[in-house]
Design a protein around this motif. Sequence first.
Motif, PDB file in Angstrom:
ATOM      1  N   GLY A   1       0.740  -1.239   0.063  1.00 20.98           N
ATOM      2  CA  GLY A   1       0.045  -0.100   0.070  1.00 20.98           C
ATOM      3  C   GLY A   1       0.760   1.121  -0.120  1.00 20.98           C
ATOM      4  N   LEU A   2       0.394   2.425  -0.340  1.00 21.61           N
ATOM      5  CA  LEU A   2       0.904   3.534  -0.540  1.00 21.61           C
ATOM      6  C   LEU A   2       1.520   4.001   0.885  1.00 21.61           C
ATOM      7  CD1 LEU A   2      -0.667   5.799  -3.465  1.00 21.61           C
ATOM      8  CD2 LEU A   2       1.337   4.295  -3.595  1.00 21.61           C
ATOM      9  N   TRP A   3       0.561   3.645   1.886  1.00 21.96           N
ATOM     10  CA  TRP A   3       0.960   4.207   2.875  1.00 21.96           C
ATOM     11  C   TRP A   3       2.332   3.780   3.532  1.00 21.96           C
ATOM     12  CZ3 TRP A   3      -4.591   4.803   5.879  1.00 21.96           C
ATOM     13  CH2 TRP A   3      -5.227   5.833   5.544  1.00 21.96           C
TER      14      TRP A   3
ATOM     15  N   GLU B   1       5.429   3.319   3.496  1.00 20.84           N
ATOM     16  CA  GLU B   1       6.647   3.764   2.897  1.00 20.84           C
ATOM     17  C   GLU B   1       7.919   2.730   3.100  1.00 20.84           C
ATOM     18  OE1 GLU B   1       6.922   7.554   4.843  1.00 20.84           O
ATOM     19  OE2 GLU B   1       5.013   8.070   4.113  1.00 20.84           O
TER      20      GLU B   1
ATOM     21  N   PRO C   1       0.461   2.924   9.752  1.00 20.88           N
ATOM     22  CA  PRO C   1       1.522   2.212   9.721  1.00 20.88           C
ATOM     23  C   PRO C   1       2.617   2.193  10.679  1.00 20.88           C
ATOM     24  CG  PRO C   1       1.249   3.041   7.604  1.00 20.88           C
ATOM     25  CD  PRO C   1       0.501   3.843   8.566  1.00 20.88           C
TER      26      PRO C   1
ATOM     27  N   PRO D   1       9.098   3.504  10.214  1.00 24.61           N
ATOM     28  CA  PRO D   1       8.903   4.911   9.968  1.00 24.61           C
ATOM     29  C   PRO D   1       7.973   5.577   9.049  1.00 24.61           C
ATOM     30  CG  PRO D   1      10.747   3.894   8.412  1.00 24.61           C
ATOM     31  CD  PRO D   1      10.033   2.794   9.217  1.00 24.61           C
ATOM     32  N   SER D   2       6.970   4.654   8.773  1.00 28.47           N
ATOM     33  CA  SER D   2       6.044   5.138   7.778  1.00 28.47           C
ATOM     34  C   SER D   2       5.145   6.336   8.720  1.00 28.47           C
ATOM     35  CB  SER D   2       5.027   4.103   7.351  1.00 28.47           C
ATOM     36  OG  SER D   2       5.734   3.178   6.456  1.00 28.47           O
ATOM     37  N   ARG D   3       4.590   7.306   7.893  1.00 27.96           N
ATOM     38  CA  ARG D   3       3.686   8.363   8.725  1.00 27.96           C
ATOM     39  C   ARG D   3       2.628   7.602   9.093  1.00 27.96           C
ATOM     40  NH1 ARG D   3       1.331  12.832   5.091  1.00 27.96           N
ATOM     41  NH2 ARG D   3      -0.306  13.815   6.364  1.00 27.96           N
TER      42      ARG D   3
ATOM     43  N   ARG E   1      -1.069   6.807  10.242  1.00 29.94           N
ATOM     44  CA  ARG E   1      -2.338   7.415   9.427  1.00 29.94           C
ATOM     45  C   ARG E   1      -3.758   6.846  10.261  1.00 29.94           C
ATOM     46  NH1 ARG E   1      -1.335   9.739   4.312  1.00 29.94           N
ATOM     47  NH2 ARG E   1       0.843   9.107   3.686  1.00 29.94           N
TER      48      ARG E   1
ATOM     49  N   LEU F   1      -3.880   1.596  -0.439  1.00 31.59           N
ATOM     50  CA  LEU F   1      -3.221   2.391   0.522  1.00 31.59           C
ATOM     51  C   LEU F   1      -2.680   1.557   1.725  1.00 31.59           C
ATOM     52  CD1 LEU F   1      -5.772   5.531   0.718  1.00 31.59           C
ATOM     53  CD2 LEU F   1      -3.739   5.399  -0.675  1.00 31.59           C
ATOM     54  N   PHE F   2      -3.463   0.830   2.287  1.00 32.33           N
ATOM     55  CA  PHE F   2      -3.093   0.402   3.379  1.00 32.33           C
ATOM     56  C   PHE F   2      -4.093  -1.115   3.942  1.00 32.33           C
ATOM     57  CE2 PHE F   2      -2.506  -0.043   8.212  1.00 32.33           C
ATOM     58  CZ  PHE F   2      -1.142  -0.457   8.211  1.00 32.33           C
TER      59      PHE F   2
END
Lengths: 542, 351
Positions: free
Chosen positions: A46-48, A50, B44, B47-49, B51, B303-304
């Motif tokens: 998923g794009l979220w 990273e 997530p 280090p992902s931002r 959400r 996205l997730f």
Amino acid sequence: MAQQTFNLEDSRHDLAVVLSTGYEGEVNDAQCIFCHPPRSHTLRIGLWNEAQAENLFDYPYDRQTEEAPPGKPDGSSLVCLGCHDGTIALGDVLSRTQSISNGSGIKHSDLSDGHPISFLYDANLLDKNDELEDPKKLTQQARLDTANKVQCTSCHDPHDDTNGNFLVMDNSATTLCVTCHKKAGWDTSSHNISSAVWNRRGLDPWPFSDLRGPVAEHGCSNCHTPHTAGNGKYLLNYNIEEDNCMACHNGNVAASDINADFNKISHHPVEQTAGIHETDEAIFLNAADRHVECIDCHEPHSANAVEANRAPVTLNNVRGVDVNGGEKTEISMEFELCFRCHGDSPGKDAMPTPRLHDQNNVRLQFDNGNPSFHPVVGPGNNSNVPSLIAPLSENSTIACSDCHSSDADSSLGGKGPDGPHGSIYRSLLIRAYQTQDRTPESPSAYALCYLCHDRNSILGDESFEQHRLHISDNSTPCSVCHDPHGISSVQGNTINNAHLINFDTSVVFPNNGGDLEFEDRGSVSGSCSLTCHNFEHDGLSY
Amino acid sequence: MTVAGQFSSYAMRSVLCFVVMLVACVPVLHGPIDQKETAGPVWPASPSRPRLAFVMSFSGTEDLGIRKNFLQQLRELIGGPRQVRLVRPVAIVESSDNKLFIADPGVRGVHRFDLERGRYQLIQGENGQPLPSPVALAAGLSGEVYVTDSRLAAVYVIEPGKNEAVRVPLEALLARPTGLALDGPSGRLYLVDTGSHEVKIFARDGALLKRFGRRGTGPGEFNYPTMIWMSNGGEILVSDSMNFRTQVFDSAGNFLRKFGEAGDGAGHQAQAKGIATDSNGHVYIVDSMMHAVQIFDPSGTFLFKLGFRGEAPGQFWLPAGIFIGERDRIYVADSYNGRIQVFRYVGGNSP
């Protein structure tokens, strides 16, 4: 799942829009993907996310070896419940909150409205329920999954609807159920073998079944249903215990209309409680849990027509209390069943007639060490009872149900049903027994007593020379002087309480000297000191 | 949930809060839920931002701080202590008068939690008739809540202050009604009929205005559609479950777009059920076979994926329904965990 048979086409499990005809050579993938999602060959991030840290693949339907927490479905059942949730397919398959195999044991587990799944069927379970087949012997179609758990697939083969309801085998006479469930006495139980059929009157006795054959064809499903049961605890069709019995025992399937007897003025009050009875409840319940249900006296899995015709009546596989107050896991005498609730158990009502020695523990009343007692647990201790009607003699014994039974009991020429379910006479008596003072004597007023004690002998003063004077001339009921069950040796003695003498204190009072007693003076001889009907007895003797 | 109506009531309350100062407004509204929003894990992972933030989960009255009323206390004196527990919650909605309604086939009814007044009520049909298969909920603008019972094949309404669900007379035969959405201002009901593979639109008075969709795999066709949602923008999103995709329509039922494909990996759809959108238009789709909530952008870009099978926060056991309320509170009916999990979208306005 390694079923060999695939017979999905046009079954309710064929969810494909384009039906399989014409899909030659493709193994009908179109039918499979609803339960077996195609493997996703690309790793999609998923794009979220990273950072691409985790493997995002998940194969939930393949995992069946891990132990799920109590009460949670696992293994292949997850796939079933995914659709059978009330949306894609109707649900009603599982909503229990407790495990079947947790520490509290199997019998108290709330099965809610469906048969449990996703539990280990192993030696540990057998320890808790000895009426289950050894899982090692489950070689037939009903199977466990690779983790030895019962799953939806133990009973259902989702790929083959040949047997209806996707069952793994033909389930007429509920042969599928008895693959695992081995109930004692079931082989000879009427509920398993009876050829009785519904006479098409009244309510449908089998509203949850498409079968319309005899009782034998319904087997377990006469009373139980695996899904959406009315009573979660035992997967019974109906939540109210007796409703499960009365569906057939109302004269419309079983010959006897038991239901009618429970509508009579005096009956065992099965309708007063619901949800209290437990199969493994204590032999003596505390007063708050006091109840009676059909299954307190009858064990439905081993009940049959033979037991009801036995004399004295004993029922298969039911618990009771012996003459000493000890628990019996299976009664051998009828009174042992009655003693359970009418003996030492707390919360009993007082006897209807107030007496010099009040006693509502019938086990104590009938003890054969008592000064006098009706001969239920053994022959009586009075060797001279001239009124007895042959073949009864001083050596005879009787059963509780000789006096306490339906007014329609067949032993007295009625059309049944037999037994103490209900009667038009109070105290669940088989015949009338007046206890109201100043009752004019007649054959019907004391019909109960006259069943065994010849009226001509009694009124002919053969045993007591003043019987006619008391009963007939002065309209005094038998019960004013006699206590029909017996007088416990704890309270009475052989001098004052021979011949079942224990006065009704609402009629008999102390005399001017303060005395209120009978005194036995040997064969057909005694004296009374009391006041009755305003007549002073001051040591009046005979 | 609604749509324009939800939006406007939110806006109105915001204005009200501004006028009378913030003091009283925030804690009163869903106090037990809003007070907990800082604790718990986020997704997530670093280090992902982040959400999504875990807010809380609840399984019954005690978790929500609902005290017992006098009658309940009296009953417990006799029958022993008893707390109300969720058995198999499959759908949840916030009503416009700030109550939580949870459809629970396990209790054959709908739980109503009044968090402001600390009250609880189990709601069933008229005269206590059970609702054997309540599967979806939708809230109107006046505090009323609609519930679909798929076994009784009917829609019921629970009016504010009432303790029973009353059948809504709908001018159409229903095969197996399931998902339900409501356009607040117009009162129109959007009802998925899984059994006839279509969506029916009813006027407030129950008149059938339109039906769209039929069985098939083409655009606008369905194969066992289940849950439905109306976005803030007025779009209708339908989980076309056995076509393994999501379809989007305008409020008149005209096909707009679709996304999704069969598969067992993240971003695919194995068994799509509950569907909802947040204030940014992100699409949240519950997948019961994956035991997860998957999130897509409005065009369907993955996205997730939140969760897998388990009992920890952010894990699920055959989850079913989802609802996103004010301030992007995300409720997930975690059915076989017997709980509702509450999350909040904390990712800001970026895509």
